[in-house]
Structure formats: C-alpha cells, structure tokens
Write a protein that holds these residues in place. Structure first.
Motif, short mmCIF file in Angstrom:
data_model
loop_
_atom_site.label_atom_id
_atom_site.label_comp_id
_atom_site.label_asym_id
_atom_site.label_seq_id
_atom_site.Cartn_x
_atom_site.Cartn_y
_atom_site.Cartn_z
N ARG A 1 31.49 34.24 42.37
CA ARG A 1 30.50 34.51 41.33
C ARG A 1 30.77 35.83 40.65
O ARG A 1 30.47 36.01 39.49
N LYS A 2 31.32 36.82 41.38
CA LYS A 2 31.44 38.14 40.80
C LYS A 2 32.74 38.31 40.05
O LYS A 2 32.90 39.26 39.30
N ILE A 3 33.71 37.45 40.28
CA ILE A 3 34.97 37.69 39.57
C ILE A 3 35.03 36.94 38.27
O ILE A 3 35.69 37.37 37.35
N THR A 4 34.36 35.84 38.16
CA THR A 4 34.25 35.10 36.92
C THR A 4 35.42 35.30 36.00
O THR A 4 35.25 35.68 34.86
N ILE A 5 36.60 35.13 36.46
CA ILE A 5 37.77 35.36 35.65
C ILE A 5 38.26 34.02 35.17
O ILE A 5 38.66 33.25 35.98
N LEU A 6 38.17 33.76 34.10
CA LEU A 6 38.57 32.44 33.67
C LEU A 6 40.00 32.25 33.49
O LEU A 6 40.76 32.38 33.15
N SER A 7 39.59 30.96 32.66
CA SER A 7 40.56 30.37 32.21
C SER A 7 41.46 29.97 32.91
O SER A 7 42.24 30.31 32.87
N LEU A 8 42.66 30.69 33.33
CA LEU A 8 43.70 29.94 33.60
C LEU A 8 43.55 29.70 34.96
O LEU A 8 44.02 29.64 35.53
N PHE A 9 43.04 29.19 35.12
CA PHE A 9 42.63 29.05 36.39
C PHE A 9 41.64 30.05 36.56
O PHE A 9 41.34 30.41 37.59
N ILE B 1 32.40 40.05 33.76
CA ILE B 1 33.10 39.53 32.58
C ILE B 1 33.66 38.13 32.84
O ILE B 1 34.16 37.83 33.93
N ASN B 2 33.58 37.28 31.86
CA ASN B 2 34.07 35.91 31.91
C ASN B 2 35.20 35.79 30.88
O ASN B 2 34.96 35.62 29.70
N SER B 3 36.44 35.96 31.36
CA SER B 3 37.59 36.03 30.46
C SER B 3 38.40 34.75 30.47
O SER B 3 38.51 34.07 31.50
N ASN B 4 38.99 34.42 29.33
CA ASN B 4 39.91 33.29 29.24
C ASN B 4 41.33 33.66 29.66
O ASN B 4 42.15 32.78 29.85
N ARG B 5 41.65 34.93 29.75
CA ARG B 5 42.96 35.35 30.20
C ARG B 5 43.05 35.17 31.72
O ARG B 5 42.04 35.20 32.41
N PRO B 6 44.32 35.04 32.20
CA PRO B 6 45.59 35.15 31.47
C PRO B 6 46.17 33.82 31.04
O PRO B 6 47.30 33.77 30.58
N GLY B 7 45.45 32.73 31.18
CA GLY B 7 45.99 31.43 30.79
C GLY B 7 45.79 31.13 29.33
O GLY B 7 45.22 31.90 28.58
N GLN B 8 46.23 29.96 28.93
CA GLN B 8 46.09 29.51 27.54
C GLN B 8 44.88 28.60 27.35
O GLN B 8 44.54 28.27 26.22
N SER B 9 44.25 28.20 28.42
CA SER B 9 43.06 27.37 28.29
C SER B 9 41.84 28.24 28.06
O SER B 9 41.86 29.45 28.30
N ALA C 1 51.24 40.80 30.22
CA ALA C 1 50.21 41.63 30.84
C ALA C 1 49.10 41.84 29.82
O ALA C 1 49.37 41.92 28.61
N GLY C 2 47.87 41.92 30.29
CA GLY C 2 46.78 42.04 29.33
C GLY C 2 45.53 42.61 29.96
O GLY C 2 45.43 42.82 31.18
N VAL C 3 44.55 42.84 29.11
CA VAL C 3 43.26 43.36 29.54
C VAL C 3 42.16 42.58 28.83
O VAL C 3 42.37 41.99 27.77
N SER C 4 40.99 42.60 29.44
CA SER C 4 39.79 42.02 28.84
C SER C 4 38.66 43.02 29.03
O SER C 4 38.48 43.56 30.13
N TYR C 5 37.91 43.27 27.94
CA TYR C 5 36.80 44.22 28.03
C TYR C 5 35.58 43.64 27.35
O TYR C 5 35.67 43.06 26.26
#
Length: 324
Positions: free
Chosen positions: A2-10, A25-33, A276-280
């Motif tokens: 619940r706390k990592i909510t890192i999306l997308s690519l899995f 944060i709910n990010s679509n990175r690092p995947g393309q979905s 490599a990337g970031v989400s904020y």
C-alpha cells in the motif's frame, strides 16, 4: 504494498488502492504501461527520465546510437476518477550504415512523440463488489480462493498525438495530428500488481499501430519494488516484441526514482536500452473522496477524523496560550 504504490510497470508500479488518491505517489514509471487509477484531484505529478541505447539492423547493415528523455505530466481534475496527462519523448539518433563498401549516416534530433490525453476509471471492483464477510463456522471457507479477486479495475483512455514543424520521426505522408485510444486494466493482489494495456495508435493514419503491454510489479518492502514487462507491437511500419525489467525506490511519500532496461528478440533491428528516472508529486489534494463501501475508505475516514481532532486540539491549545 500500500505504501509503495509504484506503478505501472509492474507498477508502473504498485499498490492496494481502493480510492484514487493514495498516501504515497502512484507513478507509471519505469514501465511503458499506465495503471487504471488516477493520481487524485488537484494532484500534479511529473514523471521524467533519460535513456541510452543502441539499435542494429542486420538487413540494412546499420547501427544507431540512441539517447533521449521522456516525460509525463499528470493532473487529477474535477473528481477522483479523471486524469489528464501530457506524455512525450525527445530523442537523438546517430546512425551509420554501409552500402557497397561505403559508409554513410544521418543524425535525427526532435520530439519523437507527444500526446495529450484523458483517462477515466469506469469500473472499480473495490467499490462495486461487496467485501466478503467472514464465515464464523468454517476456517476452510475463509481460506478458499475468491474468484472475484480476478476481476480488474478498468479505465478508458483517449488521446491526441501532435507534432510541430518538419519532424523526421514522422513517416512520409503522416499527419501531424492523430487519435490514440486504450483500454487499461489493473489487479491488486497484496504485494503483487498486474497491469494490462491494449492500445490503438494513429487511428486516422494509413499505418496504424496496435500494442499490448503486460506489466507485473512486486513490492519487496515499503520502499522497494521490482517489475517485469512484455510489450508486443503490431504495425506495417514497425513490429516488435520487447521485454523490460527494473525497479523503483520510494523516498518519502512524494518522490520516487527508478532504473530499468529493455531488449527485444529480433535483429531487424536488435535493440537494447537502459534508463533512469524520477517521479515527483505536488500534493495539493485537500479532501479525501472516500469510497462508501470499502475497507480502505473506512480506514481513510478514521485517519482523517483522527487528524482533524488533533488539529482542533492544537488550535484550542494555541488559543489558550494566546489568552495567557
């Protein structure tokens, strides 16, 4: 998870979301979905990264060095189920190829893609389906697999591709504007998240593109998640099978950084890439929009009431000190 909510690519990346807005944060990175859930009302989220790779085409006897930056700006508008986004990439290609003993080359540098779109959640099983009540007479019944857990959340996406000026990444005769559509599904199973995207791109053009993406994310801890992804592309211009893998690390509630790599299975061209990337997240969300019939909604409601009580107590204490 619940706390990592890192999306997308899995996921991109992720989480056990019952409401659109999440504490982290709910990010679509690092995947393309992209995941089925929106970022939440009044949330502004920037996801960006840099990539470096190579494409070698055996048929054309060419070698292309590639670097670029990709970005996604997401905004939750009006209500929790709606999200607007701007997605794009700026790419540089340095290519060399040999023909009849001579070597030639070219260099491209421009926006490879830009798309403005909107995503809307049309079905949320955590809101629509009733939560099973415990069976007080059978431990076995409580442990039995619930088939409705296989029912995903579903969103629809519609977008407009656009390009300006003389763009070398447009094939001859391709228009500068074209529509894009997608069906997105997402299953949250504790520490595992499954996301699928079915995408139809450049629908007004002669050479349309159809893409399927399957992303699986597993949360190892509250801060670290790994993902794996398959992407299949069907088009008369370019078709491919691509796999990606990588991970994301959560820092605080609003910042995430990630690493990933991709490869494919053919030599026309063969591809590899690292990124490599970031989400904020700029969290301007003021009021949680709770789902009336959900465990998560009840938990969020309790947390908000507790926080409001603490804030009222602090204000009364400050007022008392002011009187003194």
């Amino acid at each position: 998870m619940r706390k990592i909510t890192i999306l997308s690519l899995f996921l991109t990346f992720s989480y056990t979301i019952q409401a659109q807005y999440t504490e982290t944060i709910n990010s679509n990175r690092p995947g393309q979905s992209q995941g089925a859930f929106a970022v939440g009302t009044n949330v502004i989220q920037l996801e960006a990264g840099a990539y470096l790779g190579n494409e070698e085409h055996k048929g054309f006897n060419s070698n292309v060095d590639v670097w670029g930056v990709d970005y996604q700006l997401r905004y939750g508008l009006f209500f929790e189920s709606l999200e607007l986004s701007l997605t794009g990439a700026f790419e540089n290609q340095d290519a060399t190829f040999q023909f009849l003993g001579t070597e030639d080359g070219y260099k491209y540098r421009n926006f490879r893609a830009n798309t403005f779109g909107a995503k809307y959640l049309i079905f949320d099983p955590y809101k629509t389906l009733e939560e099973d009540k415990p069976n007080l007479y059978s431990w076995k019944a409580n442990q039995r697999f619930k088939w409705k857990k296989l029912i995903p959340a579903i969103s629809l996406y519609a977008g407009l591709n656009f390009s300006f000026g003389d763009n070398p990444y447009l094939y001859p005769g391709e228009g500068k504007y074209s529509p894009k559509a997608a069906i997105i599904s997402q299953n949250n199973w504790g520490r595992w998240v499954l996301v699928t995207n079915f995408i139809a791109d450049k629908l007004s053009e002669e050479f349309r593109s159809y893409t399927g993406i399957i992303t699986v994310t597993h949360s190892l801890s509250e801060h670290l998640a790994l993902f794996g992804e398959y992407q299949g592309i069907i088009s008369d211009i370019y078709a491919d099978d691509i796999i990606r893998a990588g991970g994301a690390y959560l820092v605080g509630n609003n910042f995430q950084f990630d690493l990933s790599a991709l490869t494919n299975f053919k030599d026309t061209p063969s591809r590899w890439q690292v990124a490599a990337g970031v989400s904020y997240r700029f969290d301007l969300h003021k009021i949680d929009e709770f789902l009336e019939e959900s465990k998560e909604g009840n938990e969020r409601r309790k947390r908000s009431k507790k926080l409001e009580s603490q804030q009222d107590g602090d204000e009364q204490e400050n007022e008392g000190e002011g009187d003194l």
